[in-house]
Design a protein around this motif. Structure first.
Motif, PDB file in Angstrom:
ATOM      1  N   ILE A 167      15.841  70.633 -17.603  1.00 22.50           N
ATOM      2  CA  ILE A 167      15.090  69.721 -18.459  1.00 22.50           C
ATOM      3  C   ILE A 167      15.970  68.887 -19.383  1.00 22.50           C
ATOM      4  CG2 ILE A 167      13.004  71.110 -18.312  1.00 22.50           C
ATOM      5  CD1 ILE A 167      13.593  72.225 -21.074  1.00 22.50           C
ATOM      6  N   GLY A 168      17.278  68.974 -19.204  1.00 20.54           N
ATOM      7  CA  GLY A 168      18.183  68.084 -19.931  1.00 20.54           C
ATOM      8  C   GLY A 168      18.221  66.705 -19.310  1.00 20.54           C
ATOM      9  N   SER A 169      17.519  66.511 -18.192  1.00 22.90           N
ATOM     10  CA  SER A 169      17.429  65.204 -17.538  1.00 22.90           C
ATOM     11  C   SER A 169      15.975  64.755 -17.494  1.00 22.90           C
ATOM     12  CB  SER A 169      17.967  65.278 -16.100  1.00 22.90           C
ATOM     13  OG  SER A 169      19.341  65.549 -16.077  1.00 22.90           O
ATOM     14  N   ARG A 170      15.723  63.512 -17.924  1.00 24.18           N
ATOM     15  CA  ARG A 170      14.381  62.939 -17.833  1.00 24.18           C
ATOM     16  C   ARG A 170      14.486  61.452 -17.511  1.00 24.18           C
ATOM     17  NH1 ARG A 170       9.916  64.598 -22.121  1.00 24.18           N
ATOM     18  NH2 ARG A 170       8.641  63.956 -20.326  1.00 24.18           N
ATOM     19  N   LEU A 171      13.410  60.908 -17.004  1.00 31.25           N
ATOM     20  CA  LEU A 171      13.363  59.493 -16.644  1.00 31.25           C
ATOM     21  C   LEU A 171      12.647  58.719 -17.745  1.00 31.25           C
ATOM     22  CD1 LEU A 171      13.689  57.097 -14.743  1.00 31.25           C
ATOM     23  CD2 LEU A 171      11.624  57.849 -13.547  1.00 31.25           C
ATOM     24  N   ARG A 172      13.402  57.839 -18.391  1.00 27.60           N
ATOM     25  CA  ARG A 172      12.841  57.025 -19.466  1.00 27.60           C
ATOM     26  C   ARG A 172      12.173  55.786 -18.881  1.00 27.60           C
ATOM     27  NH1 ARG A 172      13.913  56.970 -25.012  1.00 27.60           N
ATOM     28  NH2 ARG A 172      13.474  54.993 -26.084  1.00 27.60           N
ATOM     29  N   LYS A 173      10.949  55.515 -19.299  1.00 22.17           N
ATOM     30  CA  LYS A 173      10.209  54.351 -18.829  1.00 22.17           C
ATOM     31  C   LYS A 173      10.584  53.116 -19.636  1.00 22.17           C
ATOM     32  CE  LYS A 173       6.158  56.983 -17.260  1.00 22.17           C
ATOM     33  NZ  LYS A 173       4.688  57.149 -17.412  1.00 22.17           N
ATOM     34  N   PRO A 174      10.288  51.919 -19.116  1.00 24.05           N
ATOM     35  CA  PRO A 174      10.660  50.679 -19.803  1.00 24.05           C
ATOM     36  C   PRO A 174      10.155  50.579 -21.244  1.00 24.05           C
ATOM     37  CG  PRO A 174      10.000  50.189 -17.564  1.00 24.05           C
ATOM     38  CD  PRO A 174       9.704  51.642 -17.781  1.00 24.05           C
ATOM     39  N   LYS A 175       8.975  51.140 -21.528  1.00 20.35           N
ATOM     40  CA  LYS A 175       8.412  51.038 -22.876  1.00 20.35           C
ATOM     41  C   LYS A 175       8.888  52.157 -23.802  1.00 20.35           C
ATOM     42  CE  LYS A 175       4.268  48.433 -21.591  1.00 20.35           C
ATOM     43  NZ  LYS A 175       2.779  48.372 -21.649  1.00 20.35           N
ATOM     44  N   GLY A 176       9.811  52.989 -23.326  1.00 16.93           N
ATOM     45  CA  GLY A 176      10.387  54.020 -24.178  1.00 16.93           C
ATOM     46  C   GLY A 176       9.774  55.392 -24.051  1.00 16.93           C
ATOM     47  N   THR A 177       8.668  55.519 -23.328  1.00 16.51           N
ATOM     48  CA  THR A 177       8.090  56.841 -23.082  1.00 16.51           C
ATOM     49  C   THR A 177       8.814  57.483 -21.901  1.00 16.51           C
ATOM     50  OG1 THR A 177       6.416  55.868 -21.638  1.00 16.51           O
ATOM     51  CG2 THR A 177       5.843  56.159 -23.966  1.00 16.51           C
ATOM     52  N   TYR A 178       8.484  58.753 -21.624  1.00 21.13           N
ATOM     53  CA  TYR A 178       9.171  59.470 -20.559  1.00 21.13           C
ATOM     54  C   TYR A 178       8.237  59.829 -19.412  1.00 21.13           C
ATOM     55  CZ  TYR A 178      13.343  59.855 -23.385  1.00 21.13           C
ATOM     56  OH  TYR A 178      14.468  59.548 -24.118  1.00 21.13           O
ATOM     57  N   ASP A 179       8.750  59.740 -18.211  1.00 28.41           N
ATOM     58  CA  ASP A 179       8.040  60.168 -17.016  1.00 28.41           C
ATOM     59  C   ASP A 179       7.703  61.653 -17.158  1.00 28.41           C
ATOM     60  OD1 ASP A 179       7.992  59.024 -13.832  1.00 28.41           O
ATOM     61  OD2 ASP A 179       7.890  61.194 -14.103  1.00 28.41           O
ATOM     62  N   ALA A 180       6.533  62.062 -16.695  1.00 30.03           N
ATOM     63  CA  ALA A 180       6.107  63.459 -16.826  1.00 30.03           C
ATOM     64  C   ALA A 180       6.773  64.386 -15.820  1.00 30.03           C
ATOM     65  CB  ALA A 180       4.588  63.561 -16.695  1.00 30.03           C
ATOM     66  N   ARG A 181       7.475  63.817 -14.836  1.00 35.83           N
ATOM     67  CA  ARG A 181       8.203  64.656 -13.885  1.00 35.83           C
ATOM     68  C   ARG A 181       9.448  65.259 -14.548  1.00 35.83           C
ATOM     69  NH1 ARG A 181       9.708  60.619  -9.354  1.00 35.83           N
ATOM     70  NH2 ARG A 181       9.867  59.326 -11.218  1.00 35.83           N
ATOM     71  N   THR A 182       9.706  66.504 -14.238  1.00 39.65           N
ATOM     72  CA  THR A 182      10.873  67.201 -14.778  1.00 39.65           C
ATOM     73  C   THR A 182      11.659  67.811 -13.625  1.00 39.65           C
ATOM     74  OG1 THR A 182       9.523  67.778 -16.704  1.00 39.65           O
ATOM     75  CG2 THR A 182      11.618  68.910 -16.466  1.00 39.65           C
ATOM     76  N   PRO A 183      12.966  67.519 -13.508  1.00 45.61           N
ATOM     77  CA  PRO A 183      13.739  68.002 -12.356  1.00 45.61           C
ATOM     78  C   PRO A 183      13.881  69.519 -12.309  1.00 45.61           C
ATOM     79  CG  PRO A 183      14.895  66.241 -13.513  1.00 45.61           C
ATOM     80  CD  PRO A 183      13.775  66.680 -14.394  1.00 45.61           C
ATOM     81  N   ALA A 184      13.911  70.036 -11.100  1.00 50.37           N
ATOM     82  CA  ALA A 184      14.112  71.466 -10.882  1.00 50.37           C
ATOM     83  C   ALA A 184      14.822  71.676  -9.550  1.00 50.37           C
ATOM     84  CB  ALA A 184      12.777  72.205 -10.887  1.00 50.37           C
ATOM     85  N   ILE A 185      15.423  72.840  -9.400  1.00 49.34           N
ATOM     86  CA  ILE A 185      16.118  73.202  -8.160  1.00 49.34           C
ATOM     87  C   ILE A 185      15.536  74.523  -7.675  1.00 49.34           C
ATOM     88  CG2 ILE A 185      18.350  73.611  -7.051  1.00 49.34           C
ATOM     89  CD1 ILE A 185      19.671  72.210  -9.428  1.00 49.34           C
ATOM     90  N   TRP A 186      14.993  74.508  -6.462  1.00 45.68           N
ATOM     91  CA  TRP A 186      14.464  75.744  -5.909  1.00 45.68           C
ATOM     92  C   TRP A 186      14.656  75.769  -4.402  1.00 45.68           C
ATOM     93  CZ3 TRP A 186      11.092  71.885  -7.618  1.00 45.68           C
ATOM     94  CH2 TRP A 186      10.059  71.470  -6.760  1.00 45.68           C
ATOM     95  N   ILE A 187      14.041  76.735  -3.733  1.00 45.01           N
ATOM     96  CA  ILE A 187      14.236  76.943  -2.292  1.00 45.01           C
ATOM     97  C   ILE A 187      12.980  76.506  -1.558  1.00 45.01           C
ATOM     98  CG2 ILE A 187      14.695  78.658  -0.495  1.00 45.01           C
ATOM     99  CD1 ILE A 187      16.064  80.336  -2.751  1.00 45.01           C
TER     100      ILE A 187
END
Length: 219
Positions: free
Chosen positions: A157-177
């Protein structure tokens, strides 16, 4: 939710061995960093077993790293609905302005399984810890494949996608199988998967990977 202590990770390879792994894969070339520089930096890092050698995501993005990790002999992949994976940038993380840096005190965060990212971030802050970036998590699996276990995977969760208007995408990266279902394809069953979860959702099988800090000044 529980307040039980974090589960210690298995010992990482020495930083010098991690450097050789990166060089063997040609990642130093992709990052524009001479092999001797990678070896020199790694040679000055502590060898206690919880220090990860990392390359800045601007030099080595997730899309380049993902296919190089392995689980059950299968290569990693990014899910089809995360084609913008490299646009996920550091979120509330002080990232060193250097090609190479060390991530110290790394932990998988099993004690936070079944917490949402929204709940886990302040908990990590309270522990004096910093969440891993997606690229750092991939580096970890690259150097220590056994850290990725069924029912014991992790979010970054140290990585997020910032949207053009300054809010953040609700998707959060993860690594699994991968289970090889849906768009993953049967051939990818057991492969390491770079995917995402919603910021407000909980998952019993995902912890929250974190560290005590980052440094470019090895002892």
């Amino acid at each position: 939710m529980t307040d039980t202590p974090a589960t210690p990770v298995r010992t990482l390879p020495p930083p010098t061995a991690q450097a050789e792994r990166l060089i063997e894969l040609g990642l130093h070339t992709h990052a524009g960093t001479p092999a001797d520089e990678v070896r020199s930096f790694a040679g000055r890092l502590p060898t206690g077993g919880d220090t990860l050698l990392a390359v800045h995501p601007d030099r080595l993005p997730a899309s380049v790293l993902a296919p190089l990790i392995r689980h059950a002999g299968k290569p990693g992949f990014v899910v089809t609905d995360m084609a913008d994976v490299d646009r996920f940038t550091p979120y509330r993380v002080d990232l060193p302005d250097a090609a190479l840096y060390a991530v110290t005190g790394i932990d998988r965060g099993d004690h936070l399984a079944n917490w949402s990212p929204e709940e886990a971030l302040p908990a990590l802050d309270g522990e004096g810890r910093t969440p891993l970036l997606l690229t750092e998590g991939i580096h970890w699996v690259l150097q220590q494949p056994a850290i990725l276990e069924r029912n014991r995977c992790f979010m970054t969760i140290g990585s997020r996608l910032r949207k053009p208007k300054g809010t953040y995408d609700a998707r959060t990266p993860a690594i699994w199988i991968s289970n090889g279902t849906g768009r993953d394809g049967k051939e990818r069953r057991d492969a390491p998967k770079i995917g995402w979860c919603w910021w407000g959702n909980r998952h019993t099988w995902l912890g929250f990977a974190s560290a005590t800090g980052r440094t470019v000044r090895p002892a």
